[in-house]
Design an enzyme around this catalytic site. Sequence first.
Site, PDB file in Angstrom:
ATOM      1  N   LYS A 233       0.870  -1.026  -0.071  1.00 54.49           N
ATOM      2  CA  LYS A 233      -0.210   0.078   0.025  1.00 54.49           C
ATOM      3  C   LYS A 233       0.844   1.189   0.015  1.00 54.49           C
ATOM      4  O   LYS A 233       0.637   2.237  -0.729  1.00 54.49           O
ATOM      5  CB  LYS A 233      -1.005   0.247   1.360  1.00 54.49           C
ATOM      6  N   THR A 239       5.989  -7.140   1.082  1.00 55.71           N
ATOM      7  CA  THR A 239       7.110  -8.195   1.814  1.00 55.71           C
ATOM      8  C   THR A 239       6.085  -9.213   2.382  1.00 55.71           C
ATOM      9  O   THR A 239       5.201  -9.048   3.605  1.00 55.71           O
ATOM     10  CB  THR A 239       7.585  -7.436   2.859  1.00 55.71           C
ATOM     11  N   ASN A 241       5.584 -11.227   5.244  1.00 51.13           N
ATOM     12  CA  ASN A 241       6.386 -11.557   6.546  1.00 51.13           C
ATOM     13  C   ASN A 241       6.010 -12.917   7.248  1.00 51.13           C
ATOM     14  O   ASN A 241       5.082 -13.544   7.089  1.00 51.13           O
ATOM     15  CB  ASN A 241       5.293 -10.541   7.440  1.00 51.13           C
ATOM     16  N   GLU A 291      10.782  -9.120   6.685  1.00 49.19           N
ATOM     17  CA  GLU A 291      10.339  -8.353   5.530  1.00 49.19           C
ATOM     18  C   GLU A 291      10.763  -8.985   4.427  1.00 49.19           C
ATOM     19  O   GLU A 291      11.519  -7.883   3.749  1.00 49.19           O
ATOM     20  CB  GLU A 291      10.191  -6.754   5.808  1.00 49.19           C
ATOM     21  N   HIS A 296       9.888 -11.561  -7.735  1.00 46.74           N
ATOM     22  CA  HIS A 296       9.023 -12.325  -8.826  1.00 46.74           C
ATOM     23  C   HIS A 296       7.587 -11.530  -8.644  1.00 46.74           C
ATOM     24  O   HIS A 296       7.156 -11.274  -7.647  1.00 46.74           O
ATOM     25  CB  HIS A 296       8.848 -13.885  -8.645  1.00 46.74           C
ATOM     26  N   TYR A 303      -0.746 -15.471   1.518  1.00 42.75           N
ATOM     27  CA  TYR A 303      -0.811 -15.857   3.298  1.00 42.75           C
ATOM     28  C   TYR A 303      -1.315 -17.060   3.357  1.00 42.75           C
ATOM     29  O   TYR A 303      -1.950 -17.490   2.782  1.00 42.75           O
ATOM     30  CB  TYR A 303      -2.009 -14.913   3.497  1.00 42.75           C
ATOM     31  N   ARG A 316      23.554  -4.145   3.842  1.00 44.43           N
ATOM     32  CA  ARG A 316      23.800  -2.768   4.574  1.00 44.43           C
ATOM     33  C   ARG A 316      22.810  -2.708   5.668  1.00 44.43           C
ATOM     34  O   ARG A 316      22.040  -3.749   5.716  1.00 44.43           O
ATOM     35  CB  ARG A 316      23.521  -1.692   3.694  1.00 44.43           C
ATOM     36  N   PHE A 321      15.409   7.719   6.232  1.00 47.41           N
ATOM     37  CA  PHE A 321      15.488   8.243   4.966  1.00 47.41           C
ATOM     38  C   PHE A 321      14.687   9.530   5.238  1.00 47.41           C
ATOM     39  O   PHE A 321      13.646   9.584   5.821  1.00 47.41           O
ATOM     40  CB  PHE A 321      14.794   7.463   3.869  1.00 47.41           C
TER      41      PHE A 321
HETATM   42  P1  ADP Z   1       1.668  -7.166   4.926  1.00 44.06           P
HETATM   43  O1  ADP Z   1       1.733  -6.186   5.690  1.00 44.06           O
HETATM   44  O2  ADP Z   1       0.313  -8.109   5.605  1.00 44.06           O
HETATM   45  O3  ADP Z   1       2.756  -8.183   5.107  1.00 44.06           O
HETATM   46  P2  ADP Z   1       2.289  -6.338   2.245  1.00 44.06           P
HETATM   47  O4  ADP Z   1       1.631  -5.191   1.695  1.00 44.06           O
HETATM   48  O5  ADP Z   1       3.842  -6.475   2.748  1.00 44.06           O
HETATM   49  O6  ADP Z   1       1.279  -6.783   3.292  1.00 44.06           O
HETATM   50  O7  ADP Z   1       2.193  -7.505   1.437  1.00 44.06           O
HETATM   51  C1  ADP Z   1       2.624  -8.897   1.463  1.00 44.06           C
HETATM   52  C2  ADP Z   1       1.781  -9.693   0.937  1.00 44.06           C
HETATM   53  O8  ADP Z   1       1.714  -9.640  -0.492  1.00 44.06           O
HETATM   54  C3  ADP Z   1       2.444 -11.228   1.276  1.00 44.06           C
HETATM   55  O9  ADP Z   1       1.911 -11.831   2.192  1.00 44.06           O
HETATM   56  C4  ADP Z   1       2.073 -11.831  -0.183  1.00 44.06           C
HETATM   57  O10 ADP Z   1       0.871 -12.767   0.242  1.00 44.06           O
HETATM   58  C5  ADP Z   1       1.649 -11.036  -1.153  1.00 44.06           C
HETATM   59  N1  ADP Z   1       2.749 -10.853  -2.304  1.00 44.06           N
HETATM   60  C6  ADP Z   1       2.666 -10.760  -3.588  1.00 44.06           C
HETATM   61  N2  ADP Z   1       3.766 -10.616  -4.479  1.00 44.06           N
HETATM   62  C7  ADP Z   1       4.780 -10.580  -3.237  1.00 44.06           C
HETATM   63  C8  ADP Z   1       6.088 -10.620  -3.576  1.00 44.06           C
HETATM   64  N3  ADP Z   1       6.708 -10.351  -4.609  1.00 44.06           N
HETATM   65  N4  ADP Z   1       6.972 -10.666  -2.431  1.00 44.06           N
HETATM   66  C9  ADP Z   1       6.304 -10.753  -1.150  1.00 44.06           C
HETATM   67  N5  ADP Z   1       4.963 -10.699  -1.010  1.00 44.06           N
HETATM   68  C10 ADP Z   1       4.116 -10.799  -2.044  1.00 44.06           C
HETATM   69  N1  RBF Z   2      12.832   0.172   6.138  1.00 44.79           N
HETATM   70  C1  RBF Z   2      13.336   1.340   6.933  1.00 44.79           C
HETATM   71  O1  RBF Z   2      12.947   1.922   7.706  1.00 44.79           O
HETATM   72  N2  RBF Z   2      14.707   1.416   6.541  1.00 44.79           N
HETATM   73  C2  RBF Z   2      15.512   0.769   5.502  1.00 44.79           C
HETATM   74  O2  RBF Z   2      16.562   0.650   5.237  1.00 44.79           O
HETATM   75  C3  RBF Z   2      14.792  -0.481   4.930  1.00 44.79           C
HETATM   76  N3  RBF Z   2      15.347  -1.308   3.987  1.00 44.79           N
HETATM   77  C4  RBF Z   2      14.610  -2.174   3.466  1.00 44.79           C
HETATM   78  C5  RBF Z   2      15.139  -3.044   2.425  1.00 44.79           C
HETATM   79  C6  RBF Z   2      14.373  -4.095   1.646  1.00 44.79           C
HETATM   80  C7  RBF Z   2      15.336  -5.010   0.656  1.00 44.79           C
HETATM   81  C8  RBF Z   2      12.896  -4.333   1.884  1.00 44.79           C
HETATM   82  C9  RBF Z   2      12.237  -5.229   1.303  1.00 44.79           C
HETATM   83  C10 RBF Z   2      12.501  -3.254   2.881  1.00 44.79           C
HETATM   84  C11 RBF Z   2      13.199  -2.545   3.690  1.00 44.79           C
HETATM   85  N4  RBF Z   2      12.538  -1.452   4.584  1.00 44.79           N
HETATM   86  C12 RBF Z   2      13.200  -0.696   5.353  1.00 44.79           C
HETATM   87  C13 RBF Z   2      11.178  -1.940   5.267  1.00 44.79           C
HETATM   88  C14 RBF Z   2      10.261  -1.391   4.747  1.00 44.79           C
HETATM   89  O3  RBF Z   2      10.215  -0.278   5.426  1.00 44.79           O
HETATM   90  C15 RBF Z   2       8.995  -2.473   5.101  1.00 44.79           C
HETATM   91  O4  RBF Z   2       9.024  -3.405   4.271  1.00 44.79           O
HETATM   92  C16 RBF Z   2       7.624  -1.802   5.050  1.00 44.79           C
HETATM   93  O5  RBF Z   2       7.731  -0.786   6.256  1.00 44.79           O
HETATM   94  C17 RBF Z   2       6.596  -2.733   5.241  1.00 44.79           C
HETATM   95  O6  RBF Z   2       6.382  -3.123   6.487  1.00 44.79           O
HETATM   96 MG    MG Z   3       4.848  -7.009   4.419  1.00 47.73          MG
END
Ligand code: ADP
Ligand code: RBF
Ligand code: MG
Length: 360
Positions: A233, A239, A241, A291, A296, A303, A316, A321
Amino acid sequence: ILFPDCIVSDVLRVYLVKHGKQWDGRRAHRIVGKTPYEAATAVVEDYKLPISADVLLSETSPIFSDQWCNIKAQPGANRLIKHLNGNGVPLVLASNSPKANIETKISHQQGWIESFSFIIGGDEVKSGKPSPEIYIEAAKRLKMDPSSCLVIEDSLPGVVAGKEAGMTVVAVPSLPKQSQHFTSADEVINSLLDFQPDKWGLPAFEDWVEGTLPIEPWYIGGPVIKGFGRGSKVLGIPTANLSTEDYSHLLSDHPSGVYFGWASLATQGVYKMVMSIGWNPYFNNAEKTIEPWLLHDFNEDFYGEDLHLVIVGYIRPEANFPSLETLIAKIYEDREIAEKALDLPLYSKYKEDSYLKKTV
Ligand code: ADP
Ligand code: RBF
Ligand code: MG
């Protein structure tokens, strides 16, 4: 410092229950870096225990002694010790613990005792850290000027001691979200993986490969759970989780940061993956989360599906930011680095790891 403090919290958690008290992780900073007696005094005070610090010490030291063999080296500690040793840089271990305790503790770490020119314990000086005495004495025995010594410290008393001794100090706080307290250090880093010896006139590490640091792989898996709902969103970066509860020890063993590796979904396939683990400084989460972004395009959410990860390299530390755009741009940069690196034989071989095999 080279040991995580989770053993201390584990032992105290159990001990306090016997006294009808509950361990409070937020008070952990009150004991880090102190001598055993000072730490015991702080615990007696904090939890209003009806016993003396001496009694607490005598009751807990046998439990601690049993746990020393379970202390794991912090990620990056072995690498650092080998690197400095190999380059002829003299190393000293200076700790507030009594020398005999330090020796027992590190006897469980292969090759460590031989790596240090000497060990200096809190019982060998009049006052422990934050007094600079232990570091001044160490420099004296090395026949070196304090100003040409570099201290690596995880605790506040230790940082103060090092600076008071006139040394350069790099702080690696062992507790999270503490960096604002370490202002007197010359640099605060998140983990030993981020230590750059060349910044301090020491030989540089040569094990980084195309922006990545190979690590001893670690494995984590389980059903995909709901996260904060902001990955797709807010960032446009989903990601998947994993539950952190089942992995609290694994999580405390690994520094927060951006890592990469291979991911498998039980019913689908194996994918490249880049992830952050930590508190997401930009959002300042209260919890350390995992996360993983699977590299892909999926047509649907997954889920509840079983997700297995093999984490093979480090990129890193997590960072804050100035804007969402700059955070997103950095994550795309991480993706680029991970995608390229995972094609290198060094990392691509793990794609065949049996931990990633399909279960259906
Ligand atoms: P949440 O906060 O519930 O983790 P996200 O906005 O991070 O919601 O979305 C994560 C969900 O999106 C995953 O649980 C999975 O079901 C779906 N999803 C779809 N494509 C991907 C992807 N490329 N990598 C990770 N999750 C993905
Ligand atoms: N969140 C941060 O606040 N700082 C970061 O440096 C940061 N690096 C990330 C790097 C990667 C490869 C990914 C997938 C996520 C990263 N995030 C980071 C987390 C991101 O804020 C998080 O996925 C969202 O908040 C969703 O919960
Ligand atoms: Mg997530």
